[in-house]
Design a protein around this motif. Structure first.
Motif, PDB file in Angstrom:
ATOM      1  N   HIS A 100       4.805  -1.912  10.848  1.00 52.31           N
ATOM      2  CA  HIS A 100       5.165  -0.787   9.981  1.00 52.31           C
ATOM      3  C   HIS A 100       4.410  -0.890   8.649  1.00 52.31           C
ATOM      4  CE1 HIS A 100       8.481   2.020   8.335  1.00 52.31           C
ATOM      5  NE2 HIS A 100       7.592   1.861   7.357  1.00 52.31           N
ATOM      6  N   ALA A 101       4.492  -2.054   8.021  1.00 51.03           N
ATOM      7  CA  ALA A 101       3.845  -2.225   6.717  1.00 51.03           C
ATOM      8  C   ALA A 101       2.341  -1.995   6.805  1.00 51.03           C
ATOM      9  CB  ALA A 101       4.141  -3.620   6.174  1.00 51.03           C
ATOM     10  N   VAL A 102       1.712  -2.586   7.812  1.00 49.01           N
ATOM     11  CA  VAL A 102       0.251  -2.484   7.930  1.00 49.01           C
ATOM     12  C   VAL A 102      -0.165  -1.075   8.326  1.00 49.01           C
ATOM     13  CG1 VAL A 102      -1.777  -3.368   9.149  1.00 49.01           C
ATOM     14  CG2 VAL A 102       0.020  -4.943   8.384  1.00 49.01           C
ATOM     15  N   ARG A 103       0.659  -0.379   9.090  1.00 47.78           N
ATOM     16  CA  ARG A 103       0.356   1.017   9.425  1.00 47.78           C
ATOM     17  C   ARG A 103       0.343   1.887   8.168  1.00 47.78           C
ATOM     18  NH1 ARG A 103       3.584   5.607  11.717  1.00 47.78           N
ATOM     19  NH2 ARG A 103       2.098   6.870  12.918  1.00 47.78           N
ATOM     20  N   ALA A 104       1.320   1.671   7.278  1.00 49.51           N
ATOM     21  CA  ALA A 104       1.356   2.432   6.026  1.00 49.51           C
ATOM     22  C   ALA A 104       0.162   2.085   5.134  1.00 49.51           C
ATOM     23  CB  ALA A 104       2.661   2.157   5.288  1.00 49.51           C
ATOM     24  N   ILE A 105      -0.180   0.796   5.060  1.00 49.18           N
ATOM     25  CA  ILE A 105      -1.326   0.371   4.254  1.00 49.18           C
ATOM     26  C   ILE A 105      -2.622   0.961   4.812  1.00 49.18           C
ATOM     27  CG2 ILE A 105      -2.732  -1.639   3.619  1.00 49.18           C
ATOM     28  CD1 ILE A 105      -0.080  -3.239   3.484  1.00 49.18           C
ATOM     29  N   SER A 106      -2.759   0.953   6.127  1.00 49.96           N
ATOM     30  CA  SER A 106      -3.971   1.481   6.753  1.00 49.96           C
ATOM     31  C   SER A 106      -4.128   2.971   6.480  1.00 49.96           C
ATOM     32  CB  SER A 106      -3.935   1.230   8.264  1.00 49.96           C
ATOM     33  OG  SER A 106      -3.939  -0.163   8.535  1.00 49.96           O
ATOM     34  N   GLU A 107      -3.010   3.716   6.500  1.00 50.26           N
ATOM     35  CA  GLU A 107      -3.082   5.140   6.213  1.00 50.26           C
ATOM     36  C   GLU A 107      -3.466   5.378   4.751  1.00 50.26           C
ATOM     37  OE1 GLU A 107      -2.841   9.309   6.928  1.00 50.26           O
ATOM     38  OE2 GLU A 107      -3.240   7.507   8.142  1.00 50.26           O
ATOM     39  N   ALA A 108      -2.926   4.521   3.853  1.00 48.10           N
ATOM     40  CA  ALA A 108      -3.308   4.638   2.440  1.00 48.10           C
ATOM     41  C   ALA A 108      -4.806   4.404   2.268  1.00 48.10           C
ATOM     42  CB  ALA A 108      -2.509   3.648   1.603  1.00 48.10           C
ATOM     43  N   ARG A 109      -5.338   3.413   2.952  1.00 50.18           N
ATOM     44  CA  ARG A 109      -6.774   3.140   2.862  1.00 50.18           C
ATOM     45  C   ARG A 109      -7.587   4.312   3.404  1.00 50.18           C
ATOM     46  NH1 ARG A 109      -8.683  -1.673   5.694  1.00 50.18           N
ATOM     47  NH2 ARG A 109      -9.831  -2.464   3.903  1.00 50.18           N
ATOM     48  N   ARG A 110      -7.107   4.906   4.512  1.00 50.95           N
ATOM     49  CA  ARG A 110      -7.830   6.040   5.101  1.00 50.95           C
ATOM     50  C   ARG A 110      -7.873   7.214   4.142  1.00 50.95           C
ATOM     51  NH1 ARG A 110      -7.300  10.704   7.677  1.00 50.95           N
ATOM     52  NH2 ARG A 110      -5.049  10.804   7.313  1.00 50.95           N
ATOM     53  N   ARG A 111      -6.774   7.415   3.398  1.00 48.85           N
ATOM     54  CA  ARG A 111      -6.698   8.551   2.474  1.00 48.85           C
ATOM     55  C   ARG A 111      -7.280   8.232   1.100  1.00 48.85           C
ATOM     56  NH1 ARG A 111      -0.878  11.618   3.220  1.00 48.85           N
ATOM     57  NH2 ARG A 111      -0.657  11.370   5.497  1.00 48.85           N
ATOM     58  N   GLY A 112      -7.621   6.971   0.872  1.00 50.59           N
ATOM     59  CA  GLY A 112      -8.072   6.591  -0.460  1.00 50.59           C
ATOM     60  C   GLY A 112      -6.934   6.541  -1.458  1.00 50.59           C
ATOM     61  N   ALA A 113      -5.696   6.375  -0.978  1.00 48.23           N
ATOM     62  CA  ALA A 113      -4.528   6.339  -1.856  1.00 48.23           C
ATOM     63  C   ALA A 113      -4.342   4.946  -2.437  1.00 48.23           C
ATOM     64  CB  ALA A 113      -3.273   6.751  -1.086  1.00 48.23           C
ATOM     65  N   THR A 114      -3.853   4.887  -3.659  1.00 47.85           N
ATOM     66  CA  THR A 114      -3.565   3.607  -4.309  1.00 47.85           C
ATOM     67  C   THR A 114      -2.063   3.355  -4.456  1.00 47.85           C
ATOM     68  OG1 THR A 114      -3.801   4.721  -6.456  1.00 47.85           O
ATOM     69  CG2 THR A 114      -5.739   3.535  -5.591  1.00 47.85           C
ATOM     70  N   CYS A 115      -1.257   4.337  -4.084  1.00 47.82           N
ATOM     71  CA  CYS A 115       0.189   4.181  -4.202  1.00 47.82           C
ATOM     72  C   CYS A 115       0.866   4.816  -2.981  1.00 47.82           C
ATOM     73  CB  CYS A 115       0.703   4.837  -5.485  1.00 47.82           C
ATOM     74  SG  CYS A 115       2.489   4.674  -5.732  1.00 47.82           S
ATOM     75  N   VAL A 116       1.723   4.054  -2.345  1.00 48.77           N
ATOM     76  CA  VAL A 116       2.470   4.523  -1.172  1.00 48.77           C
ATOM     77  C   VAL A 116       3.942   4.252  -1.432  1.00 48.77           C
ATOM     78  CG1 VAL A 116       2.762   4.357   1.324  1.00 48.77           C
ATOM     79  CG2 VAL A 116       0.547   3.796   0.286  1.00 48.77           C
ATOM     80  N   ALA A 117       4.769   5.301  -1.416  1.00 45.62           N
ATOM     81  CA  ALA A 117       6.205   5.127  -1.660  1.00 45.62           C
ATOM     82  C   ALA A 117       6.986   5.986  -0.683  1.00 45.62           C
ATOM     83  CB  ALA A 117       6.567   5.514  -3.098  1.00 45.62           C
TER      84      ALA A 117
END
Length: 511
Positions: free
Chosen positions: A422-439
């Protein structure tokens, strides 16, 4: 946390803890192509409690086939229930096989975590006074956070003999002929008692609450069986069948109306208690000791244990069961509330751990998130809760692998794999979008918590009403059963691997 640096984070991802959860997170990160991560571990080796604990008699209490990663199944377990030393070696081998050692930083303890909203990063204060900065944090500190140093009995500093703790056992101490006491009857005591009973001069087991302890045959696994376990799919099939049974029990309990559940649970407990008394008659000769060993609560109200030698140990002339409460430590031993003082060369403090499901475990100031949200204060005031057990809206870029309502009735490895995913899936999506914050979104979090709390009604009845008289870490100080995820294993696995990204907000710092 002192002057903040203006540079980028030291690491994209920091994993806190190198036990089963930290290893799972490291493997998931590597699979996802994340290379800039570090795993911080306060000890000097991987394995978590399996590295720290090496007391006599240490074994797993579920079959070895269920106590391993799905991505690293071991066909060569020596016994049905592996020894602690064998499990420790397994974790080292997995960490080495998947190339995690270059990412490990031993002897490093995190003492505080603080979110920096302006830079979208976490500032981690370390025990040596330094700081580390991370874009994302995965907390993999596990279920049993730290041993209880204070047993809650006055006078510990007065005692002049040897103190042993399961998590800090001195293997060099000669037990031969010693007068020994064990305080507690939990999982570690159940293993230590029969392991040392034949070596010591005398052994007194101080019991507050009788424990459910069933015989545990532990045969060696024959070479032919090990060969069969190498066939692809065999281990997964055997483990999967067990998960189906546990999952069905949890789902049945969580979905059945309370008017039906209440009498059913009362009947099950009453039948089990009578049956256990029959087992005691078979295994323990002394009728008075049998009576004191008999639980008056249900078999899953406390953590049940497995050990063939524990009950048999009370047939030995040198083993005594003491049920009179302890008043205090003395210089030479223990004094009970009836005024009797017993002298001991060594006392074992098998008095448990600070557990992830207790609000008291989360010290105020340890984790501080967005808008000053203090995790310790939040849990105290609102109860333990987290979206899918891993995330809170006020703690961006942070996931906990063993959080509220996380245990699914499986082995630890099976569910830390899915929470790490779960954690790595959220991090991977943030990287794909170029996001620096996921909440996680507040509405998604609240909807999940309402759902899991509703499904936990039967478990709360069982632990907080039917068995309210027994102390157990399955029920926390707030009367809630946040240890167990009542919806079962397969529902949890689907949710962790398929949660909608719309349940999270993804933002980026201005250029």
């Amino acid at each position: 946390m002192g002057a903040e640096r203006l540079s980028a984070p030291d690491h994209e991802v920091v994993v806190i803890g190198a036990g089963p959860g930290g290893i799972a997170a490291g493997v998931e990160l590597k699979r996802a192509g994340v290379r800039d991560f570090v795993i911080l571990e306060r000890a000097d080796e991987v394995g978590g409690s399996w590295h720290e604990n090496h007391y006599p008699g240490l074994e797993v209490d579920i079959p070895s086939l269920a106590y391993q990663y799905s991505f690293a199944r071991n066909p060569d377990w020596s016994r049905l229930f592996a020894s602690g030393a064998e499990v420790k070696r397994y974790h080292r081998e997995v960490a080495r096989r998947f190339g995690l050692y270059p990412h490990l930083r031993f002897g490093t303890e995190v003492t505080a975590e603080e979110w920096d909203e302006d830079r979208h990063r976490w500032s981690l204060r370390l025990a040596d006074g330094s700081a580390l900065f991370a874009r994302f944090v995965i907390s993999a500190v596990g279920a049993f956070i730290s041993p209880k140093v204070d047993p809650g009995i006055p006078g510990l500093s007065d005692y002049r003999g040897r103190i042993q703790r399961p998590a800090d056992w001195d293997d060099g101490y000669d037990l031969a002929g010693q007068q020994v006491a064990i305080i507690g009857t939990g999982a570690s005591s159940v293993q230590i008692t029969p392991a040392i009973a034949g070596e010591v001069g005398s052994l007194a087991v101080f019991q507050r609450t009788p424990v459910w302890c069933l015989p545990k045959p532990n045969p060696r696994i024959p070479p032919a069986v090990r060969l069969a376990l190498r066939v692809p799919g065999v281990q997964a099939g055997v483990h999967g069948a067990a998960l189906v049974a546990v999952d069905a029990a949890l789902r049945t309990m969580s979905s059945t109306p309370l008017p039906v559940v209440r009498p059913a649970l009362r009947a099950i407990d009453a039948t089990a208690i009578r049956g256990y008394r029959g087992l005691l008659r078979l295994m323990v000769r002394d009728p008075e000791i049998r009576e004191r060993l008999a639980p008056d609560y249900g078999p899953i109200a406390k953590r049940p244990t497995l050990n063939t030698g524990y009950l048999l140990a009370f047939n030995r002339d040198n083993v005594d069961l003491v049920t009179t409460p302890i008043e205090r430590f003395t210089a030479h031993g223990l004094r009970t509330t009836d005024g009797v003082e017993r002298e001991f060369d060594m006392i074992v403090l098998a008095t448990g751990y600070h557990v992830f499901s207790d609000p008291e475990t989360y010290t105020p100031g340890l984790v501080v998130g967005r808008d000053g949200l203090d995790l310790g204060k939040y849990f105290t005031e609102n109860g333990l809760q987290a979206y899918e057990s891993v995330a809170l809206p006020g703690l961006p870029n942070r996931w906990t692998l063993v959080g509220p309502y996380s245990w699914t009735g499986s082995g630890w490895h099976a569910f830390v794999e899915m929470t790490a995913a779960h954690a790595v899936r959220a991090i991977s999506e943030a990287r794909r979008r170029g996001a620096t914050c996921v909440a996680v979104r507040q509405d998604a979090h609240d909807a999940y918590h309402r759902r899991v709390y509703r499904h936990g009604a039967a478990m709360r009845y069982y632990l907080a009403e039917l068995n309210a008289h027994v102390p157990t870490y399955y029920r926390n100080s707030q009367g809630d059963s946040t240890y167990i995820r009542p919806t079962g294993f397969f529902s949890a696995r689907r949710a962790h691997h398929r949660f909608p990204f719309s349940d999270y907000d993804f933002d980026r710092l201005p250029a």
